[in-house]
Scaffold this active site. Sequence first.
Site, PDB file in Angstrom:
ATOM      1  N   LYS A  76       0.858  -1.183   0.000  1.00  0.00           N
ATOM      2  CA  LYS A  76       0.000   0.000   0.000  1.00  0.00           C
ATOM      3  C   LYS A  76       0.893   1.231   0.000  1.00  0.00           C
ATOM      4  CE  LYS A  76      -3.569   2.285   2.752  1.00  0.00           C
ATOM      5  NZ  LYS A  76      -4.495   2.126   3.879  1.00  0.00           N
TER       6      LYS A  76
ATOM      7  N   LYS B 146      -2.172  -1.468  -3.855  1.00  0.00           N
ATOM      8  CA  LYS B 146      -3.046  -0.302  -3.762  1.00  0.00           C
ATOM      9  C   LYS B 146      -2.224   0.970  -3.814  1.00  0.00           C
ATOM     10  CE  LYS B 146      -5.933   1.990  -0.432  1.00  0.00           C
ATOM     11  NZ  LYS B 146      -6.382   2.036   0.924  1.00  0.00           N
TER      12      LYS B 146
HETATM   13  C1  PBG Z   1      -7.396   3.170   5.642  1.00  0.00           C
HETATM   14  C2  PBG Z   1      -7.682   3.168   4.189  1.00  0.00           C
HETATM   15  C3  PBG Z   1      -7.459   4.168   3.207  1.00  0.00           C
HETATM   16  C4  PBG Z   1      -8.034   3.680   2.022  1.00  0.00           C
HETATM   17  C5  PBG Z   1      -8.538   2.416   2.299  1.00  0.00           C
HETATM   18  N1  PBG Z   1      -8.291   2.092   3.629  1.00  0.00           N
HETATM   19  C6  PBG Z   1      -6.940   5.542   3.304  1.00  0.00           C
HETATM   20  C7  PBG Z   1      -5.567   5.852   3.690  1.00  0.00           C
HETATM   21  O1  PBG Z   1      -4.689   5.010   3.807  1.00  0.00           O
HETATM   22  O2  PBG Z   1      -5.375   7.040   3.924  1.00  0.00           O
HETATM   23  C8  PBG Z   1      -8.091   4.407   0.718  1.00  0.00           C
HETATM   24  C9  PBG Z   1      -9.129   3.941  -0.240  1.00  0.00           C
HETATM   25  C10 PBG Z   1      -9.436   4.864  -1.356  1.00  0.00           C
HETATM   26  O3  PBG Z   1      -8.790   5.902  -1.569  1.00  0.00           O
HETATM   27  O4  PBG Z   1     -10.365   4.539  -2.103  1.00  0.00           O
HETATM   28  N2  PBG Z   1      -6.089   3.027   6.016  1.00  0.00           N
END
Ligand code: PBG
Length: 339
Positions: free
Chosen positions: A207, A260
């Site tokens: 991520k 992601k």
């Molecule tokens: C929580 C999380 C995030 C997203 C999914 N779970 C945000 C982040 O890490 O700030 C982002 C999903 C999206 O942008 O569609 N940690």
Amino acid sequence: MTEIEETSKAAETGFPTVRMRRLRRTPALRRMVRETKLSVDDFIYPLFVVHGQDIRQEISSMPGVYHLSLDQLPREVNEISALDIPAVILFGIPAHKDPIGLENFAEHGIIQEAVRTIKRANPDLTVITDVCMCEYTDHGHCGVVRDHQVLNDETLTIYGRVAVSHAEAGADMVAPSGMMDGQVGAVRHALDGAGFAQLPILAYAAKYASNFYGPFRDAAQSPPQFGDRRSYQMDPANARMALREIALDIQEGADIVMVKPALPYLDIIRQVRDRFPLPLAAYNVSGEYAMIKAAARNGWLNEQGTALEMLTGIKRAGADLILTYFAKDAARWLSEQHG
Ligand code: PBG
């Protein structure tokens, strides 16, 4: 000469013997030689759940995506199931935020109640829960904070409690997303210890610290109140490091791994697919959705065409599953195409 060598020899012969357009001539031919087929089976639809009554409020930076109160969920999941989408992933907005996010693992927290409501309305829909802290903490970080540092090991204990509370509420799968080291192992250990050895983990393994999460942070009211997430989420410039993240999560017991965001990271998706046998998910994040929505609203892009092309590209890169805010629309478009 092998068949492949012969084929490539034929290709070397080139034009006019070889004419690539022969197989593009009719819709039927194009259908027959299509290598990647997007299917509703691939989709996981994210839902944002809030406290309150009769709330169905559109998120301004994500047109077509809503904050839903619990009473709205049965109708929503019936629509999702009617479209044959196999799974949802839940995000919750708590009533109160505090330093460690108490509602996150409360028996009657927003997510726990949402899971129960959905399972009651439709037991067959797969319910995945996001295991993180940023929506629940007053500082907006994904872990326990001390002296403006996000602490790793202290956070793992909380993730374990969150995962178990989601499992107790009836979740089918949990998805740790905070990018703490050891989070998959900690969640696996906690689940096993609580009698949930059968519950799979979808690991947000690679991520990235991405600007494309902007609209989600509006929706989840989860932007960090100081600093940013670069001490735990990955640097967008790194690919080899993503492979290490994935390998570690597999070692710790991940059942499905995720990359992601999706669109700027298609090369990562491809490399993971080539190296690891696990099912691979890609998160087509909020910013990727919002870009197309905004351009389409201005008449600059064709929404259906660009969205399906994007999703096809993510699948072609190697994703088996796609978390996408386009899931409902894409399910409709695909069923129309197939008549
Ligand atoms: C929580 C999380 C995030 C997203 C999914 N779970 C945000 C982040 O890490 O700030 C982002 C999903 C999206 O942008 O569609 N940690």
